[in-house]
Design an enzyme around this catalytic site. Structure first.
Site, PDB file in Angstrom:
ATOM      1  N   ASP A 107      -1.549  -4.262  -9.150  1.00 57.18           N
ATOM      2  CA  ASP A 107      -2.598  -4.045  -8.367  1.00 57.18           C
ATOM      3  C   ASP A 107      -2.712  -5.214  -7.530  1.00 57.18           C
ATOM      4  OD1 ASP A 107      -5.212  -4.035  -7.443  1.00 57.18           O
ATOM      5  OD2 ASP A 107      -5.774  -3.371  -9.175  1.00 57.18           O
ATOM      6  N   HIS A 108      -2.388  -5.176  -6.221  1.00 59.70           N
ATOM      7  CA  HIS A 108      -2.399  -6.156  -5.247  1.00 59.70           C
ATOM      8  C   HIS A 108      -3.606  -6.827  -5.160  1.00 59.70           C
ATOM      9  CE1 HIS A 108       0.125  -8.694  -2.788  1.00 59.70           C
ATOM     10  NE2 HIS A 108       0.566  -7.852  -2.109  1.00 59.70           N
TER      11      HIS A 108
END
Ligand code: CAO
Length: 535
Positions: free
Chosen positions: A507-508
C-alpha cells in the site's frame, strides 16, 4: 492585482436557488473552472466555477442562502487580470455552461383525447450546452409514475440535472441507455398517459416541434457505445434518489463506488466528497462485512457462440468483493527481487531432511514465513494497518502470517498465528495442516482471521513473477514464484545459483518504494544464508 466580483451566472429562468456547498475558503488558490460554490434547485445541481486562476479573497454567501442570477457571491484576485475582462468571462461561462432549469420535458396542453396516448419524453432546454451524458436511468419500463418523478439524470462538466416525467403515466420505453450523449430536443423515451390527463398535442409531442429550431435530430445517437458498459457498471443502480453533484459523481465512478450505498450528510441528504471518502475508508477496514459493488458484464455472449453459465460459490463471491475493494481503494505497487536460495535448498534437502521425523515435509514456504516475521520486525510499517480515518498507523506487535491456499472451491487464507514464536518445522507442519483443512472444508472461521501480513506462494506450480493484491486492511503481501537455476556473476565467473522470485505488493499510502526495496532485499539476505534465521 485587481479584485474581481464573481457573480452567479444566468440561471436560465430560475428565480432563486439555494447555496448547498461552499467548496473553497478565503486564501485558497484555484485554477480556472474550479468549483467555488454549489447551487441547487428542485431539479438541478450546478457549480459556480472560478472564472480565472487566482486566489479567493472572500466568500459572501453561506450554505442555505438563496441567490439569483447575477448575485454577487465571492471576490477573487488574479495576477494580471483586469476586472472588466473577468466579468465578461463570467458571463460567457454562464452562457455556455449553466444548465437551464429542467422544465417539463414536453409542454402539455389540454386536449380532448378519448384514449390513452403515448407521448414522447424529450430532453428539455439545456441552457446552451450542446450535449450531456446520461448517467442514470432512474426508473424502469413499466413503472407507474407521478408527474415530476425523476426519469433520468444527465450530467455535464458543471451540472447534474434530472429529467422529470412531464405528467403522470406509465413508462413505455427508453430509447437511450446510460453513457449515451443527448442534446436538447432528443427523444429519450415514451410515456403512456391517461385519457383524462392533459396530453401533448400530436405536433408538440414530436421533438422537432417542441424544441427550438436549432434542436438536433429527434433520435438520440448513442455516441459512447464503447464506454457504456463501464459507466453502467459503476453508475448508481437505485431508484434515482441519489443526490450528488457532478464532482462527487465523477469521483464515485473513479473509485467504483455505487452512490446509492452512500449516506449523504449534506443538505437534503446530498452526498458530499467527504461522505464518499468515509464510505471507502469504512469498506477498506471492513471489506467482507460491507463490500463494494461487484459488477460483471451484461453482454449477451450467446450471440457469438455456445455458452454455459454456472453459479459462483460464496468463497469466490467474497474473494471477488475483497479484491475489488482492495484494488479500487488502495494505491498498490509491486516490488520484485530474487533471493539466492541455493544453500537453503541444499540444507533443506540434505542435512535437514535427515533430522526430520518420519512423514514431516518442510517446503521452502516455512523458511519464507519465518524470514518474513524477521523482516516485519525490522520494518514495522509492513506489519501495520491504517487507522479508520487514514491519519494514523496501527503498528501490530503480533506476527500472524496469512497463507493463501488454493482449494477446489477457491482461495482461502488461513493464518499462522504467532509465527515469530515458532520454528521452521512447526510452521511447516502447521501450514500443511491448515492447507489440508482448507481443502477439506474444515477450516473454522477464526483460523482465517487476524493476519497481519500475507504470503501467496505459487512456487509449487510455476511462473516467474506475479503481482498479488494487498489483502486489506493489511498493507503488504508477498508473492512467491518458482525458484530456478540462473547464471549469477560471482566476480570472476558465472555460476549456477537457485534464484527465488519474490513479488511484494504494498500500500503506497503507508510504504515508500525505497522501504519496499529495502524490505525485499533484507528478506533475500535472510533466505540466502539460512543461519540468519537463527538469530
Ligand atoms: N520454488 C520451487 N519449488 C517450490 C517452491 C518454490 N518457490 N515452493 C514450493 N516448491 C516445491 C515444494 O518444495 C514441493 O516440492 P517437493 O515435494 O519436491 O518438495 C512442491 O513445490 C509443491 O509444494 P506445495 O505447493 O505442495 O507446498 P508449499 O508449502 O510450497 O505450498 C500452499 C503450500 C498451501 C501455499 C500451496 O499448496 C498453495 O495452495 N499455493 C497456491 C496459493 C495461491 O493460490 N496463491 C494465489 C493467490 S492469488 O494472489
Amino acid at each position: 492585482m485587481a479584485q474581481t466580483q464573481v457573480n452567479v451566472p444566468d440561471l436560465g429562468g430560475i428565480d432563486e436557488v439555494e447555496v448547498i456547498e461552499i467548496c473553497v475558503q478565503p486564501g485558497d488558490e484555484l485554477n480556472a473552472e474550479d468549483a467555488l460554490i454549489v447551487l441547487e434547485s428542485d431539479k438541478a445541481t450546478m457549480e459556480v466555477p472560478a472564472p480565472f486562476a487566482g486566489k479567493v479573497k472572500e466568500i459572501l454567501v453561506a450554505v442555505g442562502d438563496k441567490v439569483n442570477s447575477g448575485s454577487h457571491v465571492a471576490n477573487m484576485v488574479g495576477v494580471g487580470e483586469e476586472s472588466s475582462s473577468v466579468e465578461a468571462v463570467v458571463e460567457d461561462t454562464a452562457k455556455q455552461e449553466t444548465p437551464a432549469p429542467v422544465e417539463q420535458a414536453t409542454q402539455p396542453k389540454p386536449a380532448a383525447a378519448t384514449d390513452n396516448q403515448e407521448i414522447d419524453i424529450v430532453v428539455p432546454d439545456l441552457g446552451g450546452i450542446d450535449s450531456v451524458e446520461i448517467i442514470e436511468l432512474s426508473v424502469s419500463v413499466g413503472d407507474t409514475l407521478d408527474a415530476e418523478d425523476s426519469l433520468l439524470v444527465l450530467e455535464s462538466d458543471k451540472a447534474t440535472m434530472e429529467v422529470p416525467a412531464p405528467q403522470a403515466g406509465k413508462l413505455v420505453s427508453f430509447s437511450v441507455q446510460v453513457g449515451d450523449k443527448v442534446s436538447q430536443g432528443d427523444v429519450v423515451g415514451k410515456l403512456l398517459v391517461a385519457a383524462s390527463a392533459p396530453v401533448a398535442t400530436p405536433v408538440e409531442s414530436k421533438p422537432e416541434a417542441s424544441s427550438p429550431a436549432s434542436a438536433p435530430s429527434a433520435k438520440p445517437e448513442p455516441v459512447k457505445a464503447a464506454s457504456t458498459q463501464t459507466v453502467s457498471a459503476q453508475a448508481p443502480t437505485s431508484s434515482g434518489k441519489v443526490h450528488a453533484g457532478p464532482a462527487v459523481r465523477k469521483l464515485a465512478r473513479e473509485l467504483g463506488v455505487d452512490l446509492s450505498q452512500v449516506t449523504g450528510t449534506g443538505p437534503r441528504s446530498r452526498i458530499q466528497k467527504h461522505d464518499l471518502h468515509d464510505f471507502v475508508k469504512q469498506r477498506v477496514n471492513n471489506p467482507v462485512a460491507s463490500p463494494l459493488t461487484v459488477k460483471g458484464s451484461d453482454e449477451d455472449f450467446s450471440k457469438y457462440g455456445a455458452i454455459t453459465e454456472q453459479g459462483l460459490n460464496k468463497i469466490k463471491q467474497v474473494t471477488a468483493r475483497n479484491m475489488v475493494a482492495s484494488w479500487t481503494t488502495i494505491p498498490q505497487v509491486t516490488q520484485f527481487d530474487e533471493a539466492d536460495i541455493t544453500d537453503l535448498e541444499h540444507y533443506r534437502k540434505t542435512a535437514m531432511g535427515a533430522l526430520l521425523p518420519e512423514g514431516v515435509k518442510v517446503s521452502p514456504l516455512a523458511f519464507i514465513a519465518k524470514a518474513c516475521t524477521k523482516a516485519l520486525k525490522a520494518f514495522p510499517e509492513f506489519n501495520s494497518s491504517l487507522g479508520p480515518n487514514a491519519d494514523t498507523l496501527i503498528l501490530k506487535q503480533y506476527y500472524n502470517i496469512g497463507i493463501a491456499v488454493d482449494t477446489p472451491d477457491g482461495l482461502l487464507v488461513p493464518v499462522l498465528k504467532g509465527a515469530d514464536q515458532k520454528g521452521v518445522v512447526e510452521l511447516a507442519s502447521e501450514s500443511a495442516e491448515l492447507a489440508k483443512k482448507a481443502r477439506d472444508k474444515k477450516l473454522p472461521m477464526d483460523a482465517m482471521s487476524g493476519a497481519s501480513f500475507t504470503i501467496s506462494s505459487l512456487g509449487g506450480i510455476g511462473g516467474t513473477a506475479f503481482t498479488p493484491i494487498v489483502n486489506a486492511p493489511q498493507v503488504a503481501i508477498l508473492g512467491v514464484s518458482k525458484a530456478s537455476y540462473k547464471p549469477v556473476w560471482n566476480g570472476e565467473s558465472f555460476e549456477p545459483r537457485l534464484m527465488l522470485p519474490l513479488s511484494l505488493s504494498y500500500d503506497h499510502r503507508v510504504i515508500d518504494g525505497a522501504q519496499a526495496a529495502r524490505f525485499t532485499r533484507y528478506l533475500c539476505e535472510l533466505l540466502t544464508d539460512v543461519r540468519h534465521l537463527l538469530l
